[in-house]
Scaffold this active site. Structure first.
Site, PDB file in Angstrom:
ATOM      1  N   SER A 173       2.635  -4.844  -4.767  1.00 16.76           N
ATOM      2  CA  SER A 173       2.875  -3.937  -3.648  1.00 16.76           C
ATOM      3  C   SER A 173       4.362  -3.971  -3.315  1.00 16.76           C
ATOM      4  O   SER A 173       5.186  -3.653  -4.172  1.00 16.76           O
ATOM      5  CB  SER A 173       2.005  -4.311  -2.446  1.00 16.76           C
ATOM      6  OG  SER A 173       2.132  -3.348  -1.413  1.00 16.76           O
ATOM      7  N   THR A 174       4.736  -4.395  -2.117  1.00 15.04           N
ATOM      8  CA  THR A 174       6.133  -4.418  -1.708  1.00 15.04           C
ATOM      9  C   THR A 174       6.974  -5.244  -2.678  1.00 15.04           C
ATOM     10  O   THR A 174       6.667  -6.396  -2.941  1.00 15.04           O
ATOM     11  CB  THR A 174       6.266  -5.018  -0.300  1.00 15.04           C
ATOM     12  OG1 THR A 174       5.402  -4.320   0.590  1.00 15.04           O
ATOM     13  CG2 THR A 174       7.702  -4.926   0.197  1.00 15.04           C
ATOM     14  N   HIS A 224       0.741  -0.471  -5.421  1.00 14.37           N
ATOM     15  CA  HIS A 224       0.539   0.362  -4.240  1.00 14.37           C
ATOM     16  C   HIS A 224       1.692   1.368  -4.153  1.00 14.37           C
ATOM     17  O   HIS A 224       2.846   0.995  -3.944  1.00 14.37           O
ATOM     18  CB  HIS A 224       0.508  -0.492  -2.979  1.00 14.37           C
ATOM     19  CG  HIS A 224      -0.597  -1.501  -2.971  1.00 14.37           C
ATOM     20  ND1 HIS A 224      -0.625  -2.565  -2.098  1.00 14.37           N
ATOM     21  CD2 HIS A 224      -1.725  -1.612  -3.730  1.00 14.37           C
ATOM     22  CE1 HIS A 224      -1.720  -3.284  -2.309  1.00 14.37           C
ATOM     23  NE2 HIS A 224      -2.396  -2.732  -3.298  1.00 14.37           N
ATOM     24  N   MET A 283       2.631  -7.187   0.461  1.00 16.20           N
ATOM     25  CA  MET A 283       1.984  -7.489   1.734  1.00 16.20           C
ATOM     26  C   MET A 283       0.470  -7.522   1.559  1.00 16.20           C
ATOM     27  O   MET A 283      -0.085  -6.891   0.671  1.00 16.20           O
ATOM     28  CB  MET A 283       2.345  -6.426   2.778  1.00 16.20           C
ATOM     29  CG  MET A 283       3.787  -6.401   3.206  1.00 16.20           C
ATOM     30  SD  MET A 283       4.060  -5.294   4.621  1.00 16.20           S
ATOM     31  CE  MET A 283       3.618  -3.705   3.921  1.00 16.20           C
ATOM     32  N   ASP A 320      -4.586  -7.869  -1.160  1.00 13.43           N
ATOM     33  CA  ASP A 320      -5.270  -7.111  -2.210  1.00 13.43           C
ATOM     34  C   ASP A 320      -5.195  -7.870  -3.530  1.00 13.43           C
ATOM     35  O   ASP A 320      -4.126  -8.303  -3.954  1.00 13.43           O
ATOM     36  CB  ASP A 320      -4.631  -5.731  -2.363  1.00 13.43           C
ATOM     37  CG  ASP A 320      -5.408  -4.837  -3.320  1.00 13.43           C
ATOM     38  OD1 ASP A 320      -6.611  -5.080  -3.510  1.00 13.43           O
ATOM     39  OD2 ASP A 320      -4.801  -3.885  -3.864  1.00 13.43           O
TER      40      ASP A 320
END
Length: 378
Positions: free
Chosen positions: A189-190, A216, A310, A313
């Site tokens: 993600s991030t 993401h 973050m 997941d």
């Protein structure tokens, strides 16, 4: 109080963004209309975090970001529109040192701004906690200090080379050539785009296991991101915008705003996009990808890798893979932009290895190609 600098050429957007963060009660806010004002305020206001538009007069967002990361490095969240050109610029901004990005709402901004409020606030809060890597743009910072970076553009500062390698028909998705021995599942993600570039560029063109990636990201970005990875890597990289057979030496990027699942057909295993499920919070969902894979392959044939991001997941499903005899890797806290996802996998006891980003490609090779790596897999 968190010092937040909001930069946007639209007076309405500056007003709406400022209202969002003032309502939080713990932000001290400064506003800038262009990149030149950002650089001035960086020296006087000394922000903890910056939100930065891409398209601005006087000095655009990329030029500003490039100079900011050299002159006064601080966490930056890009706020850009969902156009192809903005997506390309945003991916370049991530290479230049931006921590994260948020897509501007479509339609009437004043009516749709609330749709991005929760994710915007959360990403800015997380970005403000990020400690930028000391090596980030170090060479350019040194040059700047001795006055040799005048007139350098962002593209000069961060070249994007194209890997030159022969591409045979076997290096592209095609009709089934036999089921692979296993699959590599990667979730991020991030901070994920830069991490994925680092890992995939270190994998060989004869990697026998397909690589499935759930990053993401909005749908506008994933196709461009897959093309970028394809230029940088020895593997063939494609966006999963339709059902595709799983082939060795290929990496498959899940289409944004949807989920990606593995299924079995008479010809063999395939990967396909499916509508985002409300049962999962983040999309493309790492957990849903891993769960679908476990329906068709035993855990011993899977290698799960959880990178910076973050939330949590992927942690539950990769912990299950580990518990059922599969192998898992979590990115170490020292290199993760946000140690949420890999940290949660580690806390659950599901991380077989916890290693820094720069060592993950070699670890994947050892697990998937033990003979090539010169050692046996555990």
């Amino acid at each position: 109080m968190t010092r937040l600098l909001i930069a946007d050429d639209s007076a309405l957007m500056r007003k709406l963004l400022a209202e969002i963060f003032r309502a939080e009660g713990d932000f001290e806010i400064a506003l800038a209309r262009n990149g030149a004002e950002v650089l001035d305020l960086a020296a006087t206001f000394r922000p903890d975090v910056v939100t930065l538009d891409v398209n601005m007069p006087v000095m655009d967002g990329l030029t500003c970001l490039s100079r900011l990361m050299i002159e006064a490095p601080c966490p930056v969240v890009m706020v850009s529109s969902l156009t192809r050109s903005a997506a390309e610029a945003t991916l370049e901004a991530l290479d230049l040192g931006a921590v994260d990005y948020v897509a501007k709402p479509e339609g009437t901004v004043s009516l749709s701004i609330d749709r991005i409020r929760p994710v915007l606030v959360e990403k800015v809060r997380q970005a403000a906690k990020v400690r930028l890597r000391k090596a980030l743009r170090l060479k350019e910072r040194v040059r700047h200090q001795i006055g040799s970076v005048e007139n350098r553009s962002p593209r000069d500062a961060v070249p994007v080379p194209t890997v030159q390698r022969p591409r045979t028909s076997a290096a592209r998705p095609q009709a089934n050539a036999g089921e692979p021995d296993g699959l590599v599942l990667i979730g991020a993600s991030t901070g994920g785009p830069q991490a994925l570039e680092t890992i995939l560029s270190g994998l060989p063109e004869d990697l026998p296991w397909p690589v499935l990636i759930a990053q993401h990201m909005p749908a506008t970005f994933t196709g461009i991101f897959a093309q970028r990875l394809d230029r940088l890597c020895r593997l063939a990289v494609v966006e999963v915008d339709r059902p595709r057979p799983l082939e060795p030496a290929c990496a498959y990027v899940a289409r944004g705003d949807a989920d990606m699942v593995v299924a079995r057909r008479p010809s063999g295993l395939i990967v396909l996009p499916v509508p985002a499920s409300p049962s999962f919070v983040w999309h493309p969902s790492v957990d849903r990808l891993a769960q679908s894979t476990l329906q068709h392959l035993g855990a011993s044939r899977l290698l799960g890798v959880l990178l910076t991001g973050m939330g949590n997941d992927g942690a539950q499903s990769l912990a299950r893979i580990a518990a059922e005899g599969g192998r898992t890797i979590a990115e170490a806290e020292e290199t993760a932009v946000v140690w949420g996802m890999p940290g949660e996998l580690t806390r659950r006891g599901g991380a077989g290895q916890v290693i820094p980003l720069q060592d993950i490609a070699a670890a994947i090779i050892r697990e998937v190609m033990p003979h090539a790596a010169g050692q046996k897999r555990p």
